[in-house]
Scaffold this motif. Structure first.
Motif, PDB file in Angstrom:
ATOM      1  N   ALA A  79       5.666  -0.877  -2.421  1.00  0.00           N
ATOM      2  CA  ALA A  79       6.145  -1.852  -3.422  1.00  0.00           C
ATOM      3  C   ALA A  79       5.260  -3.090  -3.380  1.00  0.00           C
ATOM      4  N   THR A  80       3.988  -2.901  -3.047  1.00  0.00           N
ATOM      5  CA  THR A  80       3.074  -4.039  -3.002  1.00  0.00           C
ATOM      6  C   THR A  80       2.684  -4.448  -4.420  1.00  0.00           C
ATOM      7  N   HIS A  81       1.989  -5.565  -4.498  1.00  0.00           N
ATOM      8  CA  HIS A  81       1.566  -6.099  -5.793  1.00  0.00           C
ATOM      9  C   HIS A  81       0.613  -5.114  -6.480  1.00  0.00           C
ATOM     10  N   PRO A  82       0.670  -5.019  -7.816  1.00  0.00           N
ATOM     11  CA  PRO A  82      -0.197  -4.047  -8.506  1.00  0.00           C
ATOM     12  C   PRO A  82      -1.684  -4.245  -8.227  1.00  0.00           C
ATOM     13  N   TYR A  83      -2.084  -5.438  -7.769  1.00  0.00           N
ATOM     14  CA  TYR A  83      -3.505  -5.675  -7.494  1.00  0.00           C
ATOM     15  C   TYR A  83      -3.850  -5.518  -6.015  1.00  0.00           C
ATOM     16  N   ALA A  84      -2.879  -5.143  -5.197  1.00  0.00           N
ATOM     17  CA  ALA A  84      -3.140  -4.933  -3.764  1.00  0.00           C
ATOM     18  C   ALA A  84      -3.659  -3.506  -3.575  1.00  0.00           C
ATOM     19  N   GLU A  85      -4.919  -3.321  -3.902  1.00  0.00           N
ATOM     20  CA  GLU A  85      -5.500  -1.970  -3.991  1.00  0.00           C
ATOM     21  C   GLU A  85      -5.673  -1.282  -2.646  1.00  0.00           C
ATOM     22  N   THR A  86      -6.092  -2.055  -1.653  1.00  0.00           N
ATOM     23  CA  THR A  86      -6.466  -1.425  -0.378  1.00  0.00           C
ATOM     24  C   THR A  86      -5.249  -0.851   0.327  1.00  0.00           C
ATOM     25  N   ILE A  87      -4.198  -1.649   0.413  1.00  0.00           N
ATOM     26  CA  ILE A  87      -3.013  -1.172   1.129  1.00  0.00           C
ATOM     27  C   ILE A  87      -2.394   0.024   0.384  1.00  0.00           C
ATOM     28  N   SER A  88      -2.483   0.014  -0.940  1.00  0.00           N
ATOM     29  CA  SER A  88      -1.904   1.140  -1.692  1.00  0.00           C
ATOM     30  C   SER A  88      -2.683   2.425  -1.429  1.00  0.00           C
TER      31      SER A  88
HETATM   32  P1  NAP Z   1      -4.881  -5.518  -0.074  1.00  0.00           P
HETATM   33  O1  NAP Z   1      -6.183  -6.157  -0.397  1.00  0.00           O
HETATM   34  O2  NAP Z   1      -4.523  -4.264  -0.730  1.00  0.00           O
HETATM   35  O3  NAP Z   1      -4.753  -5.322   1.495  1.00  0.00           O
HETATM   36  C1  NAP Z   1      -5.678  -5.824   2.444  1.00  0.00           C
HETATM   37  C2  NAP Z   1      -5.134  -5.524   3.816  1.00  0.00           C
HETATM   38  O4  NAP Z   1      -4.006  -6.338   4.090  1.00  0.00           O
HETATM   39  C3  NAP Z   1      -4.655  -4.103   3.986  1.00  0.00           C
HETATM   40  O5  NAP Z   1      -5.719  -3.219   4.243  1.00  0.00           O
HETATM   41  C4  NAP Z   1      -3.679  -4.261   5.127  1.00  0.00           C
HETATM   42  O6  NAP Z   1      -4.364  -4.402   6.351  1.00  0.00           O
HETATM   43  C5  NAP Z   1      -3.054  -5.597   4.841  1.00  0.00           C
HETATM   44  N1  NAP Z   1      -1.825  -5.506   4.041  1.00  0.00           N
HETATM   45  C6  NAP Z   1      -1.672  -5.672   2.702  1.00  0.00           C
HETATM   46  N2  NAP Z   1      -0.392  -5.573   2.351  1.00  0.00           N
HETATM   47  C7  NAP Z   1       0.290  -5.314   3.478  1.00  0.00           C
HETATM   48  C8  NAP Z   1       1.675  -5.142   3.756  1.00  0.00           C
HETATM   49  N3  NAP Z   1       2.607  -5.197   2.800  1.00  0.00           N
HETATM   50  N4  NAP Z   1       2.015  -4.910   5.047  1.00  0.00           N
HETATM   51  C9  NAP Z   1       1.079  -4.880   6.038  1.00  0.00           C
HETATM   52  N5  NAP Z   1      -0.225  -5.055   5.830  1.00  0.00           N
HETATM   53  C10 NAP Z   1      -0.614  -5.283   4.563  1.00  0.00           C
HETATM   54  O7  NAP Z   1      -3.685  -6.531  -0.341  1.00  0.00           O
HETATM   55  P2  NAP Z   1      -3.702  -8.044  -0.835  1.00  0.00           P
HETATM   56  O8  NAP Z   1      -4.122  -8.051  -2.267  1.00  0.00           O
HETATM   57  O9  NAP Z   1      -4.441  -8.862   0.160  1.00  0.00           O
HETATM   58  O10 NAP Z   1      -2.160  -8.370  -0.785  1.00  0.00           O
HETATM   59  C11 NAP Z   1      -1.522  -8.627   0.468  1.00  0.00           C
HETATM   60  C12 NAP Z   1      -0.034  -8.684   0.266  1.00  0.00           C
HETATM   61  O11 NAP Z   1       0.264  -9.740  -0.661  1.00  0.00           O
HETATM   62  C13 NAP Z   1       0.565  -7.415  -0.294  1.00  0.00           C
HETATM   63  O12 NAP Z   1       1.698  -7.127   0.488  1.00  0.00           O
HETATM   64  C14 NAP Z   1       0.905  -7.731  -1.725  1.00  0.00           C
HETATM   65  O13 NAP Z   1       2.082  -7.075  -2.162  1.00  0.00           O
HETATM   66  C15 NAP Z   1       1.093  -9.244  -1.687  1.00  0.00           C
HETATM   67  N6  NAP Z   1       0.673  -9.871  -2.964  1.00  0.00           N
HETATM   68  C16 NAP Z   1      -0.578  -9.611  -3.452  1.00  0.00           C
HETATM   69  C17 NAP Z   1      -0.931 -10.177  -4.655  1.00  0.00           C
HETATM   70  C18 NAP Z   1      -2.292  -9.865  -5.245  1.00  0.00           C
HETATM   71  O14 NAP Z   1      -2.563 -10.367  -6.365  1.00  0.00           O
HETATM   72  N7  NAP Z   1      -3.132  -9.078  -4.607  1.00  0.00           N
HETATM   73  C19 NAP Z   1      -0.042 -10.992  -5.335  1.00  0.00           C
HETATM   74  C20 NAP Z   1       1.225 -11.248  -4.796  1.00  0.00           C
HETATM   75  C21 NAP Z   1       1.559 -10.670  -3.595  1.00  0.00           C
HETATM   76  P3  NAP Z   1      -4.622  -3.138   7.324  1.00  0.00           P
HETATM   77  O15 NAP Z   1      -5.699  -2.335   6.661  1.00  0.00           O
HETATM   78  O16 NAP Z   1      -5.034  -3.752   8.625  1.00  0.00           O
HETATM   79  O17 NAP Z   1      -3.332  -2.375   7.419  1.00  0.00           O
END
Ligand code: NAP
Length: 261
Positions: A79-88
């Motif tokens: 249920a991460t953000h639609p732009y959180a590509e890596t974790i998805s």
């Molecule tokens: P990402 O680029 O897809 O993830 C980068 C790394 O952060 C992942 O490889 C993972 O590390 C860690 N990670 C991300 N989400 C995690 C979670 N829910 N629980 C544990 N580790 C997590 O993600 P991101 O864009 O940085 O977003 C990080 C978080 O912020 C997400 O949970 C997302 O829902 C929230 N968020 C993101 C946005 C956005 O625009 N991207 C906006 C609002 C909220 P490891 O590889 O070490 O496991």
């Protein structure tokens, strides 16, 4: 058997950081599930969560797979953000490695309505190019991690809204920071756009209601919105609402093969 140790309830891990993750956690807390929400740990003071929380990265797909096994996770909800590509992507890989049923809970993108002036851009670099050479007054609502490319266009005046302070600040001569956590109302966002004489908004097509107000306010004022294109969807079953995710879990519990059989 399904479940976590002596707790016989199915263990659901929700990868969170979104309103939907919190709402799903709440819905499951009222039902027969043991639920954990995982947060990346980026926000200094995250919103309160309705179920136990773990924080921080897992260490890639392999680390997540290890967590799924060690914590006896029965169902994984991305249920991460639609732009959180890596974790998805990691979630799909870890689920496949461990044979954990996975569901993506992904809110649909906004679609343009009459009066919207949207400019589709692939990412922050493309948004910088689309802003052009002429100095503009730009409202940046893209999240702290997407700001750096805008330093390549120091001719603009930037108004940057984020939940936590931008550290280090964007390396441009003219930037104003607004610390605020959504949801925002349309009139609040209209006031922001008007008071700073904004002439371009840059945003992600996040979908949902919590951050739509800036899109609606920009429409009212005839301001163009540069919208980052959504990343490709991950290769797993997907639903758009919390109610659908609950129904999927109920159904999946009914179908689940007991561990060790
Ligand atoms: P990402 O680029 O897809 O993830 C980068 C790394 O952060 C992942 O490889 C993972 O590390 C860690 N990670 C991300 N989400 C995690 C979670 N829910 N629980 C544990 N580790 C997590 O993600 P991101 O864009 O940085 O977003 C990080 C978080 O912020 C997400 O949970 C997302 O829902 C929230 N968020 C993101 C946005 C956005 O625009 N991207 C906006 C609002 C909220 P490891 O590889 O070490 O496991």
């Amino acid at each position: 058997m399904l479940g976590l140790g002596l707790d016989m309830r199915p263990h659901v891990l929700i990868l969170g950081g979104t309103t939907e993750a919190r709402e799903l956690g709440f819905a499951l807390s009222c039902r027969d599930f043991a639920t954990t929400i995982s947060l990346a740990g980026r926000t200094a003071t995250p919103a309160a969560q309705p179920v136990p929380v773990r924080r921080g990265g897992f260490g890639g797909a392999d680390g997540l797979a290890e967590y799924l096994c060690s914590q006896r996770v029965d169902f994984l909800i991305d249920a991460t953000h639609p732009y959180a590509e890596t974790i998805s992507a990691n979630a799909v890989q870890a689920a496949s490695q461990t044979h954990t049923p996975i569901l993506s809970l992904r809110r649909p993108p906004w679609t343009a309505v009459d009066g919207d002036v949207w400019i589709d851009v692939s990412d922050a670099q493309a948004a910088v190019r689309a802003l052009g050479e002429r100095s503009r007054r730009v409202f940046l609502a893209v999240g702290r991690q997407e700001l750096t490319p805008f330093a390549a266009a120091p001719q603009h005046y930037y108004f940057i809204r984020s939940v936590d302070p931008v550290e280090p600040p964007l390396d441009v001569p003219q930037a104003h920071y607004i610390l605020a956590r959504g949801p925002f109302t349309e009139s609040e966002d209209r006031a922001v756009l008007e008071s700073f004489s904004i002439d371009a908004v840059v945003a992600k097509n996040s979908g949902g209601e919590a951050t739509y107000s800036k899109i609606a306010a920009a429409r009212q004022l005839g301001i163009p919105v540069l919208l980052f294109r959504r990343p490709a969807v991950t290769d797993c079953p997907s639903v758009a609402t919390v109610a659908e995710a609950v129904a999927w879990l109920d159904h999946a519990v009914g179908l689940a093969v007991p561990r060790g059989v």
